[in-house]
Scaffold this motif. Structure first.
Motif, mmCIF file in Angstrom:
data_model
loop_
_atom_site.group_PDB
_atom_site.id
_atom_site.type_symbol
_atom_site.label_atom_id
_atom_site.label_comp_id
_atom_site.label_asym_id
_atom_site.label_seq_id
_atom_site.Cartn_x
_atom_site.Cartn_y
_atom_site.Cartn_z
ATOM 1 N N LEU A 24 9.712 -8.629 2.173
ATOM 2 C CA LEU A 24 9.838 -7.796 0.985
ATOM 3 C C LEU A 24 8.591 -6.925 0.799
ATOM 4 O O LEU A 24 8.693 -5.731 0.506
ATOM 5 C CB LEU A 24 10.054 -8.682 -0.243
ATOM 6 N N GLN A 25 7.406 -7.495 0.981
ATOM 7 C CA GLN A 25 6.169 -6.724 0.849
ATOM 8 C C GLN A 25 6.104 -5.619 1.896
ATOM 9 O O GLN A 25 5.700 -4.494 1.606
ATOM 10 C CB GLN A 25 4.951 -7.637 0.980
ATOM 11 N N PHE A 26 6.528 -5.938 3.114
ATOM 12 C CA PHE A 26 6.543 -4.942 4.177
ATOM 13 C C PHE A 26 7.500 -3.806 3.826
ATOM 14 O O PHE A 26 7.171 -2.629 3.955
ATOM 15 C CB PHE A 26 6.950 -5.608 5.506
ATOM 16 N N HIS A 27 8.677 -4.142 3.354
ATOM 17 C CA HIS A 27 9.673 -3.148 2.967
ATOM 18 C C HIS A 27 9.142 -2.275 1.827
ATOM 19 O O HIS A 27 9.304 -1.045 1.848
ATOM 20 C CB HIS A 27 10.969 -3.842 2.548
ATOM 21 N N MET A 28 8.510 -2.886 0.846
ATOM 22 C CA MET A 28 7.972 -2.130 -0.285
ATOM 23 C C MET A 28 6.849 -1.192 0.168
ATOM 24 O O MET A 28 6.726 -0.070 -0.324
ATOM 25 C CB MET A 28 7.476 -3.092 -1.368
ATOM 26 N N THR A 29 6.038 -1.618 1.120
ATOM 27 C CA THR A 29 4.977 -0.769 1.653
ATOM 28 C C THR A 29 5.571 0.442 2.350
ATOM 29 O O THR A 29 5.109 1.571 2.161
ATOM 30 C CB THR A 29 4.104 -1.562 2.642
ATOM 31 N N LEU A 30 6.609 0.231 3.136
ATOM 32 C CA LEU A 30 7.260 1.354 3.805
ATOM 33 C C LEU A 30 7.877 2.308 2.794
ATOM 34 O O LEU A 30 7.780 3.530 2.944
ATOM 35 C CB LEU A 30 8.327 0.857 4.782
ATOM 36 N N GLN A 31 8.494 1.776 1.754
ATOM 37 C CA GLN A 31 9.080 2.617 0.716
ATOM 38 C C GLN A 31 7.989 3.431 0.011
ATOM 39 O O GLN A 31 8.171 4.602 -0.264
ATOM 40 C CB GLN A 31 9.833 1.779 -0.312
ATOM 41 N N ALA A 32 6.864 2.798 -0.291
ATOM 42 C CA ALA A 32 5.777 3.494 -0.974
ATOM 43 C C ALA A 32 5.243 4.630 -0.111
ATOM 44 O O ALA A 32 4.908 5.701 -0.620
ATOM 45 C CB ALA A 32 4.659 2.516 -1.314
ATOM 46 N N ARG A 33 5.178 4.428 1.184
ATOM 47 C CA ARG A 33 4.704 5.484 2.074
ATOM 48 C C ARG A 33 5.648 6.683 2.036
ATOM 49 O O ARG A 33 5.227 7.819 2.174
ATOM 50 C CB ARG A 33 4.575 4.977 3.502
ATOM 51 N N ASN A 34 6.942 6.424 1.860
ATOM 52 C CA ASN A 34 7.908 7.515 1.802
ATOM 53 C C ASN A 34 7.876 8.224 0.454
ATOM 54 O O ASN A 34 8.245 9.395 0.371
ATOM 55 C CB ASN A 34 9.331 6.995 2.056
ATOM 56 N N LEU A 35 7.461 7.540 -0.598
ATOM 57 C CA LEU A 35 7.471 8.121 -1.937
ATOM 58 C C LEU A 35 6.207 8.903 -2.257
ATOM 59 O O LEU A 35 6.233 9.830 -3.053
ATOM 60 C CB LEU A 35 7.650 7.015 -2.985
#
Length: 69
Positions: A24-35
């Motif tokens: 979940l933390q990894f997924h959230m980090t990837l999402q933050a990079r896209n945002l």
């Protein structure tokens, strides 16, 4: 169920939860990079905003100068 089997089950459950949280933390980090825009995009955005504000200010000043004539 004996104590050793229960302890193994709890350990496995904790590991599953840790894996889930890490994923979940990894997924959230990837999402933050896209945002969040990268630094060069942010600098371009600030320059564009500054340019637009300066153009708008100059437009206002030139209109005031024409009206006062």
């Amino acid at each position: 169920m004996n104590a050793q089997a229960r302890q193994l089950e709890q350990t496995a459950l904790r590991e599953d939860i840790r894996d889930y949280v890490a994923h979940l933390q990894f997924h959230m980090t990837l999402q933050a990079r896209n945002l969040v825009p990268n630094l060069s995009q942010a600098a371009d955005s600030r320059e564009r905003l500054l340019h637009n504000a300066q153009a708008e200010f100059e437009k206002q000043v030139s209109r005031q100068a024409i009206e006062s004539l």
